[in-house]
Design a protein around this motif. Structure first.
Motif, mmCIF file in Angstrom:
data_model
loop_
_atom_site.group_PDB
_atom_site.id
_atom_site.type_symbol
_atom_site.label_atom_id
_atom_site.label_comp_id
_atom_site.label_asym_id
_atom_site.label_seq_id
_atom_site.Cartn_x
_atom_site.Cartn_y
_atom_site.Cartn_z
ATOM 1 N N MET A 190 0.883 -1.241 0.013
ATOM 2 C CA MET A 190 -0.219 0.040 -0.059
ATOM 3 C C MET A 190 0.949 1.299 0.115
ATOM 4 S SD MET A 190 -3.203 -0.937 -0.440
ATOM 5 C CE MET A 190 -3.860 0.699 -0.066
ATOM 6 N N THR A 191 1.847 1.130 0.731
ATOM 7 C CA THR A 191 3.027 2.381 0.607
ATOM 8 C C THR A 191 3.483 2.557 -0.802
ATOM 9 O OG1 THR A 191 3.743 1.975 3.048
ATOM 10 C CG2 THR A 191 5.092 3.205 1.654
ATOM 11 N N LEU A 192 3.695 1.415 -1.267
ATOM 12 C CA LEU A 192 4.359 1.390 -2.695
ATOM 13 C C LEU A 192 3.319 2.237 -3.777
ATOM 14 C CD1 LEU A 192 6.188 1.005 -5.294
ATOM 15 C CD2 LEU A 192 5.236 -1.047 -5.278
ATOM 16 N N MET A 193 1.838 1.815 -3.484
ATOM 17 C CA MET A 193 0.840 2.373 -4.337
ATOM 18 C C MET A 193 0.492 3.797 -4.012
ATOM 19 S SD MET A 193 -0.110 -0.430 -5.969
ATOM 20 C CE MET A 193 -1.274 0.473 -7.079
ATOM 21 N N ARG A 194 0.576 4.330 -3.007
ATOM 22 C CA ARG A 194 0.415 5.736 -2.494
ATOM 23 C C ARG A 194 1.616 6.443 -3.147
ATOM 24 N NH1 ARG A 194 -1.124 3.516 2.710
ATOM 25 N NH2 ARG A 194 0.644 3.529 3.359
ATOM 26 N N HIS A 195 2.629 5.790 -3.274
ATOM 27 C CA HIS A 195 3.991 6.473 -3.766
ATOM 28 C C HIS A 195 3.802 6.725 -5.328
ATOM 29 C CE1 HIS A 195 8.053 7.915 -4.465
ATOM 30 N NE2 HIS A 195 8.331 6.637 -5.077
ATOM 31 N N LEU A 196 3.268 5.483 -5.786
ATOM 32 C CA LEU A 196 2.987 5.729 -7.367
ATOM 33 C C LEU A 196 1.997 6.822 -7.708
ATOM 34 C CD1 LEU A 196 3.210 1.980 -8.173
ATOM 35 C CD2 LEU A 196 4.793 3.450 -8.762
ATOM 36 N N HIS A 197 0.983 6.794 -6.755
ATOM 37 C CA HIS A 197 -0.159 7.772 -7.071
ATOM 38 C C HIS A 197 0.539 9.170 -6.926
ATOM 39 C CE1 HIS A 197 -4.129 9.485 -7.045
ATOM 40 N NE2 HIS A 197 -3.938 10.133 -5.862
ATOM 41 N N GLU A 198 1.175 9.395 -5.912
ATOM 42 C CA GLU A 198 1.784 10.590 -5.919
ATOM 43 C C GLU A 198 2.758 11.034 -6.873
ATOM 44 O OE1 GLU A 198 3.599 10.134 -1.977
ATOM 45 O OE2 GLU A 198 1.671 10.450 -0.933
ATOM 46 N N MET A 199 3.176 10.069 -7.639
ATOM 47 C CA MET A 199 4.199 10.504 -8.649
ATOM 48 C C MET A 199 3.433 10.615 -9.836
ATOM 49 S SD MET A 199 7.228 7.806 -8.034
ATOM 50 C CE MET A 199 8.057 8.379 -9.189
ATOM 51 N N THR A 200 2.280 10.483 -10.116
ATOM 52 C CA THR A 200 1.311 10.900 -11.188
ATOM 53 C C THR A 200 1.570 12.246 -11.453
ATOM 54 O OG1 THR A 200 -0.608 10.883 -10.167
ATOM 55 C CG2 THR A 200 0.049 8.758 -10.991
ATOM 56 N N PRO A 201 1.523 12.679 -12.715
ATOM 57 C CA PRO A 201 1.391 14.240 -13.125
ATOM 58 C C PRO A 201 0.563 15.087 -12.280
ATOM 59 C CG PRO A 201 1.753 12.897 -15.059
ATOM 60 C CD PRO A 201 1.483 12.033 -13.951
ATOM 61 N N ALA A 202 -0.604 14.632 -11.829
ATOM 62 C CA ALA A 202 -1.788 15.176 -11.188
ATOM 63 C C ALA A 202 -1.411 15.611 -9.872
ATOM 64 C CB ALA A 202 -3.023 14.590 -11.385
ATOM 65 N N HIS A 203 -0.480 14.790 -9.301
ATOM 66 C CA HIS A 203 0.063 14.861 -8.008
ATOM 67 C C HIS A 203 1.426 15.218 -7.895
ATOM 68 C CE1 HIS A 203 -3.800 12.504 -7.832
ATOM 69 N NE2 HIS A 203 -3.856 13.173 -6.668
ATOM 70 N N ALA A 204 2.083 15.377 -8.756
ATOM 71 C CA ALA A 204 3.607 15.377 -8.655
ATOM 72 C C ALA A 204 3.699 17.056 -8.280
ATOM 73 C CB ALA A 204 4.362 15.111 -10.062
#
Length: 204
Positions: A190-204
């Motif tokens: 889940m930590t990895l999935m949150r990290h990936l989500h935060e790296m998306t352009p909309a959240h970067a």
């Protein structure tokens, strides 16, 4: 082969069948050096019977494999581990554990194909093994998080000290885990999935 009337083809177990509600699947790689707990993590968190390719260690590895700190280990992954976990009714993670011995690292290229991200497992007894692992992920541009796996005899270190030792950027999540337990392994994913989500352009 002829089947007798008593022969039964059972097929997959009901719990192994992908739910009808699943609409998205993500490939995640569990990576790390020899004996850091990759097979253990896949096995503890998988909702299906995990596929493992563990073989008994033989004299062929003497002088080749670095088993310092894990001298009692008698089996090793020679291809990959595979498991599956449903994060939600719609989202499924396919988990691929890599072989840890360096002589099998040539298999990593295929396992990384199509992977969205990786969990790096680290054993503080052999911290130096993680340098090449992290370097390979950075070279391939694969996003990752780093989980310090808990071993009873492993020295304990402050996470800030470990971040400096591993030369990890601040944005890469670093945390403790215990791959033997489903909840801890799930938290790592889940930590990895949150990290990936935060790296998306909309959240970067």
């Amino acid at each position: 082969m002829d089947f007798k009337s008593s022969d039964t083809i059972t097929g997959p177990r009901s719990e192994d069948v992908l739910p009808d509600t699943a609409t998205a699947a993500v490939k995640i790689v569990i990576v790390g050096g020899f004996g850091v707990g990759k097979t253990t993590m896949v096995g503890s968190v998988s909702e299906i019977r995990p596929l493992t390719t563990e073989e008994t260690m033989t004299q062929a590895g003497v002088g080749v494999d670095d088993n310092r700190g894990v001298e009692s280990k008698t089996a090793t992954t020679v291809a990959m581990d595979f498991g599956r976990i449903s994060i939600t009714d719609q989202l499924v993670l396919y988990l691929f554990g890599t072989p840890g011995q360096e002589r099998f690292w040539f298999l990593w290229n295929g396992l990384f194909e199509g992977a969205l991200g990786a969990v790096v497992l680290v054993d503080t007894r052999r911290l130096e093994v993680s340098f090449d692992v992290i370097g390979r992920l950075e070279e391939r541009g694969v996003p990752f998080v780093v989980a310090i796996n808990s071993f009873p005899e492993a020295p304990r270190h402050n996470l800030d000290d470990l971040r400096r030792a591993l030369d990890l950027p601040e944005y890469v999540p670093l945390f403790d885990c215990d791959a033997r337990y489903r909840e801890s392994s799930r938290d790592a994913l889940m930590t990895l999935m949150r990290h990936l989500h935060e790296m998306t352009p909309a959240h970067a």
